[in-house]
Design a protein around this motif. Structure first.
Motif, mmCIF file in Angstrom:
data_model
loop_
_atom_site.group_PDB
_atom_site.id
_atom_site.type_symbol
_atom_site.label_atom_id
_atom_site.label_comp_id
_atom_site.label_asym_id
_atom_site.label_seq_id
_atom_site.Cartn_x
_atom_site.Cartn_y
_atom_site.Cartn_z
ATOM 1 N N CYS A 91 0.841 -1.205 0.000
ATOM 2 C CA CYS A 91 0.000 0.000 0.000
ATOM 3 C C CYS A 91 0.866 1.241 0.000
ATOM 4 N N GLY A 92 1.531 1.464 -1.111
ATOM 5 C CA GLY A 92 2.387 2.629 -1.268
ATOM 6 C C GLY A 92 1.787 3.643 -2.221
ATOM 7 N N VAL B 206 -11.439 -3.716 2.201
ATOM 8 C CA VAL B 206 -10.064 -3.708 1.711
ATOM 9 C C VAL B 206 -9.090 -4.010 2.848
ATOM 10 N N ASN B 207 -8.282 -5.038 2.662
ATOM 11 C CA ASN B 207 -7.173 -5.337 3.548
ATOM 12 C C ASN B 207 -5.894 -4.837 2.883
ATOM 13 N N GLY B 208 -5.034 -4.183 3.634
ATOM 14 C CA GLY B 208 -3.811 -3.655 3.054
ATOM 15 C C GLY B 208 -2.598 -4.023 3.880
ATOM 16 N N GLU C 130 -1.113 0.320 11.263
ATOM 17 C CA GLU C 130 -2.057 1.090 12.068
ATOM 18 C C GLU C 130 -2.524 2.337 11.321
ATOM 19 N N THR C 131 -1.631 2.950 10.527
ATOM 20 C CA THR C 131 -2.038 4.134 9.768
ATOM 21 C C THR C 131 -3.100 3.791 8.728
ATOM 22 N N GLY D 13 -5.565 -2.856 7.953
ATOM 23 C CA GLY D 13 -4.126 -3.007 7.810
ATOM 24 C C GLY D 13 -3.603 -4.250 8.507
ATOM 25 N N PHE D 14 -2.659 -4.915 7.863
ATOM 26 C CA PHE D 14 -2.005 -6.065 8.491
ATOM 27 C C PHE D 14 -0.524 -6.049 8.125
#
Length: 275
Positions: free
Chosen positions: A10-11, A28-30, A39-40, A48-49
């Motif tokens: 996720c950039g 959406v998982n990123g 966390e952001t 987020g993971f």
């Protein structure tokens, strides 16, 4: 029907893609490489993971595996070939092992038009091959996932957009070659739009798509215009040489197959959307 998507990486491209899919009602998982970065993502509504493919022992944990278990997955891992070619393939093979037991309705692997040689001919999807050591690595990378069911390879041309204004790429440089060679460019908006179109299509007719603006100004015209727009020193070019071979990437297959339309078809005009 695809309701959930995992985005590995996720950039610059992956994060705005995640936000677009989220706005379209997707879960959406990123992935990020650290807990703090993950966390952001959560603060933006993305699940987020942590996924650090340079640390294999840390990847095999419930949180990471759950993050990868979605209806579809977009794999966006920059090659970083200048920093270590072997590591790129190692990362991809580790990811493949992590997802091998899960069935995806669609796998989208982000690649690059660097798989096409400069021969003076128009390059289309079937023209990819390992024409250089770096291109060979890129082709091997595509092959890691191409054999999996429902996989689509997406090859982006040169990337421009917010925080990637091409005016800074060559500003002030002198004695540059390739003045009359064609540029092959893709704006971030069209990266997002093309992948979104692939995810939305029940079954894309092709397993590979080039994404490249249909117009191809010369390198000199494009980069001098880009530098001028930012008020930077214009790059200067040598006279064209007979041993320079052009490359024009044809990104029209996706427009025919998926009714996708480029938002920025002219690289000179897309400069205005790169601030």
């Amino acid at each position: 029907m695809i309701n959930s998507i995992a985005i590995v990486g996720c950039g610059w491209f992956g994060l705005p893609l995640a936000k677009t899919l989220l706005a379209n009602g997707m879960t959406v998982n990123g992935s990020k490489r650290s807990a703090e970065q993950a966390e952001t993502l959560k603060q933006q509504g993305i699940k987020g993971f942590v996924l650090d493919l340079d640390n294999p022992q840390a990847c095999d944990n419930p949180q990471t595996l759950d993050g990868l278990k979605t209806d579809a997955i977009v794999i966006n891992i920059p090659p970083g070939l200048r920093r270590g070619e072997g590591l790129y393939l190692e990362r991809l093979n580790l990811l493949k092992a992590l997802i091998s037991d899960h069935h995806y309705q669609k796998i989208v692997f982000i690649s690059t038009t660097g798989v096409y040689p400069a021969t003076g001919e128009v390059m289309r999807e079937d023209d990819a091959f390992g024409h250089s050591p770096q291109a060979a690595i890129l082709c091997q990378a595509e092959a890691v996932f191409a054999e999996l069911p429902n996989c689509v390879i997406v090859r982006f041309a040169g990337l421009v957009g917010p925080k990637r204004h091409p005016g800074r790429f060559l500003a002030g440089k002198t004695g540059l070659s390739g003045a009359e060679l064609s540029v092959n460019m893709t704006h971030l908006d069209d990266c997002i739009g093309s992948v979104s179109a692939i995810l939305a299509h029940p079954k894309p007719p092709s397993n590979a798509y080039s994404v490249c603006a249909p117009q191809h100004p010369s390198k000199q015209t494009f980069y001098q215009a880009a530098a001028s727009q930012l008020g930077l020193t214009l790059p200067t070019f040598l006279a064209p040489s007979s041993d320079e071979h052009d490359k024009v990437v044809d990104g029209s297959r996706i427009t025919r197959d998926l009714d996708f339309h480029y938002k920025h078809p002219d690289p000179l005009l897309m400069l205005g959307a790169c601030e």
